[in-house]
Write a protein that holds these residues in place. Sequence first.
Motif, PDB file in Angstrom:
ATOM      1  N   GLY A 133       0.691  -1.202   0.187  1.00  0.00           N
ATOM      2  CA  GLY A 133       0.029  -0.122  -0.154  1.00  0.00           C
ATOM      3  C   GLY A 133       0.898   1.203  -0.001  1.00  0.00           C
ATOM      4  O   GLY A 133       0.140   2.351  -0.130  1.00  0.00           O
ATOM      5  N   ALA A 162      -2.414   3.051   0.308  1.00  0.00           N
ATOM      6  CA  ALA A 162      -3.590   2.495  -0.061  1.00  0.00           C
ATOM      7  C   ALA A 162      -3.891   1.380   0.755  1.00  0.00           C
ATOM      8  O   ALA A 162      -3.038   0.973   1.540  1.00  0.00           O
ATOM      9  CB  ALA A 162      -3.212   2.234  -1.528  1.00  0.00           C
ATOM     10  N   ALA A 163      -4.926   0.797   0.344  1.00  0.00           N
ATOM     11  CA  ALA A 163      -5.509  -0.669   1.373  1.00  0.00           C
ATOM     12  C   ALA A 163      -4.316  -1.528   1.322  1.00  0.00           C
ATOM     13  O   ALA A 163      -3.811  -2.117   0.188  1.00  0.00           O
ATOM     14  CB  ALA A 163      -6.687  -1.068   0.665  1.00  0.00           C
ATOM     15  N   ARG A 164      -3.847  -2.084   2.489  1.00  0.00           N
ATOM     16  CA  ARG A 164      -2.726  -3.083   2.483  1.00  0.00           C
ATOM     17  C   ARG A 164      -3.395  -4.394   1.911  1.00  0.00           C
ATOM     18  O   ARG A 164      -4.723  -4.677   2.171  1.00  0.00           O
ATOM     19  CB  ARG A 164      -2.339  -3.128   3.584  1.00  0.00           C
ATOM     20  CG  ARG A 164      -1.807  -1.940   4.306  1.00  0.00           C
ATOM     21  CD  ARG A 164      -1.179  -2.353   5.946  1.00  0.00           C
ATOM     22  NE  ARG A 164      -0.565  -0.967   6.321  1.00  0.00           N
ATOM     23  CZ  ARG A 164      -1.093  -0.452   7.248  1.00  0.00           C
ATOM     24  NH1 ARG A 164      -2.174  -1.069   7.872  1.00  0.00           N
ATOM     25  NH2 ARG A 164      -0.608   0.743   7.697  1.00  0.00           N
ATOM     26  N   ARG A 166      -3.880  -5.461  -1.155  1.00  0.00           N
ATOM     27  CA  ARG A 166      -4.111  -5.264  -2.622  1.00  0.00           C
ATOM     28  C   ARG A 166      -3.082  -4.902  -3.432  1.00  0.00           C
ATOM     29  O   ARG A 166      -2.038  -3.991  -3.020  1.00  0.00           O
ATOM     30  CB  ARG A 166      -5.401  -4.092  -2.656  1.00  0.00           C
ATOM     31  CG  ARG A 166      -6.615  -4.341  -1.846  1.00  0.00           C
ATOM     32  CD  ARG A 166      -7.171  -5.523  -2.244  1.00  0.00           C
ATOM     33  NE  ARG A 166      -7.810  -5.764  -3.684  1.00  0.00           N
ATOM     34  CZ  ARG A 166      -8.279  -6.582  -4.238  1.00  0.00           C
ATOM     35  NH1 ARG A 166      -8.330  -8.014  -3.508  1.00  0.00           N
ATOM     36  NH2 ARG A 166      -8.640  -6.568  -5.396  1.00  0.00           N
TER      37      ARG A 166
END
Length: 366
Positions: A133, A162-164, A166
């Motif tokens: 992320g 960002a979203a971990r 992904r």
Amino acid sequence: MPPRRTPRTLLAVPVCLALLGLAPGGPGRPADRADAVLPLLVARDRVPAAALLDRARTGTHFARAGRGISPADHFRAGSVTKSFIATVVLQLAQEHRLSLTDTVEGHLPGLVRGAGNDGRALTLRSLLTHTSGLADFTADTGGVVPLTPLQAVHIALTHPPAARGRFRYSNTNYVLLGMVIQQVTGHSYAVEAERRIITPLHLTGTSFPGARTTLPSPHGRAWTARGTDVTRLDPRVAGAAGELVTTLADLDRFYAALLGGRLLPPGPLREMLDTRAAQGAYGMGLFPVRLPCGTTVWGHDGRIPGSYVRTAATADGRRVLTFRVNTDGFRDPGLERALLTAEFCPRTPSNDPAPNRDPGSSHPFE
């Protein structure tokens, strides 16, 4: 490699070949078919010159289109560097000098903090698979500002993550891995890659230039998409994320050795090719592309000012293709896919150019 490339209508390989008078099902080696696509890179994508070198049991084959490009040229390989860095990290894991479940904090205490980023929550595996992320520092620098590793990381840490978990391609991940290699071994990532990969494989045209702005001889010119000569370039714009200088033959040899099991035992190599963490988009320093005929090839691409390069290989490393253009202006994923399909797929009318998941982007050092 965010932002994701906007899907385009992919150019059918049979159409490519028909434009050059080579209908599907006609005579010719697979390499001849890839040769046929090269001129389209010059004519359709307007690159100054393109070249390829394919390696198989029967030998090697070189082809080019345009002027100012030669088989022995040295060039900057951008994010192909990540395959080398990932290999070193996996070797260190095999030697029990680190674990992929180690946290970033455990190796680089206090470094990854700020704007919601926390190295205590990130593992080395998440860096290798681009699922940390962490923001990409090149989104701020454009890939043209020379930086120290610390400067690159600090730029990234001004942005929230960002979203971990992904997949989100970020050059910052591999800058951090370069720092981890130094922390674990006491040597730079360049020294370790030379000792573990470059010297054993006799990659005589491959180097990590550090701050050296010139290319080794022989070399041609390197051009930006706007036609600016960037043959002289400070590699610190990329560091461990994209510093490598190499040749077509050396890249073919490296990926053949890596996928052929000469650099990693079977277990770590399987882990390198496991894309589940990145939702199928990326392994560790390698990514897969499934071609219309069902063949999956593995490798990496790289873009840095003045250069674009792409290596793809069968999963056993027995057949490898590297192609390059002498500009960062190459943008057509349809032509790249057509070239790979022409090389690795049998010539049949069923070579349907179905859309393919491709982790490429317009970011520097892809």
